[in-house]
Design a protein around this motif. Structure first.
Motif, PDB file in Angstrom:
ATOM      1  N   GLN A 191      21.169  14.201 -13.756  1.00  0.00           N
ATOM      2  CA  GLN A 191      21.118  13.093 -12.806  1.00  0.00           C
ATOM      3  C   GLN A 191      21.727  11.913 -13.551  1.00  0.00           C
ATOM      4  OE1 GLN A 191      17.639  13.548  -9.901  1.00  0.00           O
ATOM      5  NE2 GLN A 191      16.596  13.301 -11.837  1.00  0.00           N
ATOM      6  N   ILE A 215      16.699   4.590 -16.052  1.00  0.00           N
ATOM      7  CA  ILE A 215      17.113   3.962 -14.785  1.00  0.00           C
ATOM      8  C   ILE A 215      16.942   2.439 -14.897  1.00  0.00           C
ATOM      9  CG2 ILE A 215      16.514   3.698 -12.335  1.00  0.00           C
ATOM     10  CD1 ILE A 215      15.759   6.761 -12.453  1.00  0.00           C
ATOM     11  N   ASP A 272      17.224  16.478 -15.349  1.00  0.00           N
ATOM     12  CA  ASP A 272      17.388  15.039 -15.665  1.00  0.00           C
ATOM     13  C   ASP A 272      18.634  14.827 -16.533  1.00  0.00           C
ATOM     14  OD1 ASP A 272      15.304  13.824 -14.283  1.00  0.00           O
ATOM     15  OD2 ASP A 272      13.952  13.774 -16.008  1.00  0.00           O
ATOM     16  N   LEU A 314       7.987   7.350 -19.436  1.00  0.00           N
ATOM     17  CA  LEU A 314       8.796   8.534 -19.114  1.00  0.00           C
ATOM     18  C   LEU A 314      10.267   8.199 -19.303  1.00  0.00           C
ATOM     19  CD1 LEU A 314       6.950   9.715 -15.881  1.00  0.00           C
ATOM     20  CD2 LEU A 314       6.917  10.844 -18.120  1.00  0.00           C
ATOM     21  N   ASN A 356      11.602  18.787 -15.149  1.00  0.00           N
ATOM     22  CA  ASN A 356      12.253  17.726 -15.934  1.00  0.00           C
ATOM     23  C   ASN A 356      12.402  18.145 -17.398  1.00  0.00           C
ATOM     24  OD1 ASN A 356       9.691  17.220 -17.012  1.00  0.00           O
ATOM     25  ND2 ASN A 356       9.880  15.001 -16.871  1.00  0.00           N
ATOM     26  N   ASN A 368      11.441   2.196  -7.461  1.00  0.00           N
ATOM     27  CA  ASN A 368      11.552   3.523  -8.063  1.00  0.00           C
ATOM     28  C   ASN A 368      10.186   4.097  -8.377  1.00  0.00           C
ATOM     29  OD1 ASN A 368      12.479   5.874  -9.198  1.00  0.00           O
ATOM     30  ND2 ASN A 368      12.817   4.955 -11.218  1.00  0.00           N
ATOM     31  N   TRP A 396       4.967  15.800 -15.727  1.00  0.00           N
ATOM     32  CA  TRP A 396       6.243  15.292 -16.253  1.00  0.00           C
ATOM     33  C   TRP A 396       6.255  15.192 -17.777  1.00  0.00           C
ATOM     34  CZ3 TRP A 396       9.467  15.929 -12.511  1.00  0.00           C
ATOM     35  CH2 TRP A 396       9.369  15.318 -11.245  1.00  0.00           C
TER      36      TRP A 396
HETATM   37  C1  IPT Z   1      12.311  11.439 -11.861  1.00  0.00           C
HETATM   38  C2  IPT Z   1      12.586  12.284 -13.083  1.00  0.00           C
HETATM   39  O1  IPT Z   1      13.441  13.351 -12.743  1.00  0.00           O
HETATM   40  C3  IPT Z   1      11.310  12.844 -13.669  1.00  0.00           C
HETATM   41  O2  IPT Z   1      11.600  13.403 -14.914  1.00  0.00           O
HETATM   42  C4  IPT Z   1      10.224  11.775 -13.816  1.00  0.00           C
HETATM   43  O3  IPT Z   1      10.567  10.932 -14.898  1.00  0.00           O
HETATM   44  C5  IPT Z   1      10.097  10.977 -12.533  1.00  0.00           C
HETATM   45  O4  IPT Z   1      11.355  10.433 -12.148  1.00  0.00           O
HETATM   46  C6  IPT Z   1       9.108   9.836 -12.682  1.00  0.00           C
HETATM   47  O5  IPT Z   1       8.830   9.307 -11.437  1.00  0.00           O
HETATM   48  S1  IPT Z   1      13.845  10.673 -11.374  1.00  0.00           S
HETATM   49  C7  IPT Z   1      13.459   9.748  -9.939  1.00  0.00           C
HETATM   50  C8  IPT Z   1      14.628   8.857  -9.574  1.00  0.00           C
HETATM   51  C9  IPT Z   1      13.172  10.644  -8.804  1.00  0.00           C
END
Ligand code: IPT
Length: 268
Positions: free
Chosen positions: A228, A18, A211, A12, A183, A64, A159
């Motif tokens: 974000q 991140i 996102d 993803l 997203n 995460n 997602w």
């Molecule tokens: C979150 C993203 O917004 C979403 O698109 C998806 O990739 C998800 O993560 C996967 O877990 S961001 C997260 C820091 C909440």
């Protein structure tokens, strides 16, 4: 010195961006990053990933993956005495957290559609077992409720762009004039479905993503979305752990990062 990162699925876009940001900031500080990706979304799989990193003698942990409060508390307890920071929990979770403001993001998307005069608003949420997906969804409902509205149709994707595309057919059948998507990858699938049905975006329907991943400005049309700042999250989260490792007493333990609306070509 080594930081451990337990990460959601790196195929993803958001988690991979991140992870890249974490790695970049950690390198600057002379830290290595070792990553672990749980086998599935279960708490047991997350615990196994944490145990694996602890066995590699990491000095601090970033988590995460979406975790409910009790699961996060359990993992925090097992990671003692290392500093640990959670990136996908409720902001009221009983653990140190750094999360984007989901309520603000949800409100920005809905208010943008309302300001454009849209009233038939559809919601394409993320997976029900994701904390951040649930918070965004609740935020949409609350913002619509304030305007005396409810979603004209709702669905939950996983997602992926494929899930956005598949759910778009039921969503478009309800004839919304705007759709908020949890997203950008799912929004990509929605744009594809709109193109196939010859629905002009944004004239016939507005689409708002969430996102602002690196590719989102390159969708056709360029995606309006909630940004974000993953780079900022990577920097701030590593700096938080470094402060904890150096026993800086002032580090806050529940940090909310703001998000922003990026207006491009899919809303009007
Ligand atoms: C979150 C993203 O917004 C979403 O698109 C998806 O990739 C998800 O993560 C996967 O877990 S961001 C997260 C820091 C909440």
């Amino acid at each position: 010195l080594t930081l451990g990162l337990v990460t959601a699925d790196l195929s993803l876009h958001a988690p991979s961006q991140i992870a890249a940001a974490v790695k970049r900031r950690a390198s600057l500080a002379g830290y290595n990053v070792v990553m672990s990706m749980p086998e599935d979304n279960s708490v047991a799989a997350c615990e196994a990933a944490v145990a694996g990193l602890l066995a590699q003698r990491v000095d601090a942990l970033l988590i995460n993956v979406p975790l409910e409060n009790d699961a996060a508390a359990h993992i925090a307890a097992r990671s003692q005495p290392l500093p640990v920071l959670f990136l996908d929990v409720d902001e009221n979770a009983p653990v140190p957290s750094m999360v984007f403001d989901a309520q603000q993001g949800a409100r920005l998307g809905i208010e943008h559609l309302l300001a454009l005069g849209h009233r038939r608003i559809a919601c394409l949420a993320g997976p029900p077992d994701s904390v951040s997906a649930r918070l965004r969804h609740q935020g949409w409902i609350a913002a619509l409720h304030q305007a005396g509205l409810t979603p004209c149709v709702e669905a939950h994707g996983d997602w992926s762009a494929a899930s956005g595309y598949h759910h778009a057919h039921a969503i478009l059948a309800a004839r919304p004039d705007g759709v908020v998507v949890a997203n950008d990858q799912m929004a990509l699938g929605v744009l594809r479905a709109c193109a196939e049905q010859q629905l002009q975006v944004p004239d016939a329907i507005s689409v708002i993503g969430y996102d602002d991943t690196a590719d989102s400005a390159w969708f056709t049309p360029a995606l309006t979305t909630i940004r974000q700042d993953f780079r900022l999250l990577g920097e701030r989260s590593v700096e938080w752990l470094l402060a904890r490792l150096h026993a800086v007493p002032t580090a806050e333990s529940a940090i909310t990062l703001p998000v922003s609306l990026i207006e491009r070509q899919t809303s009007g």
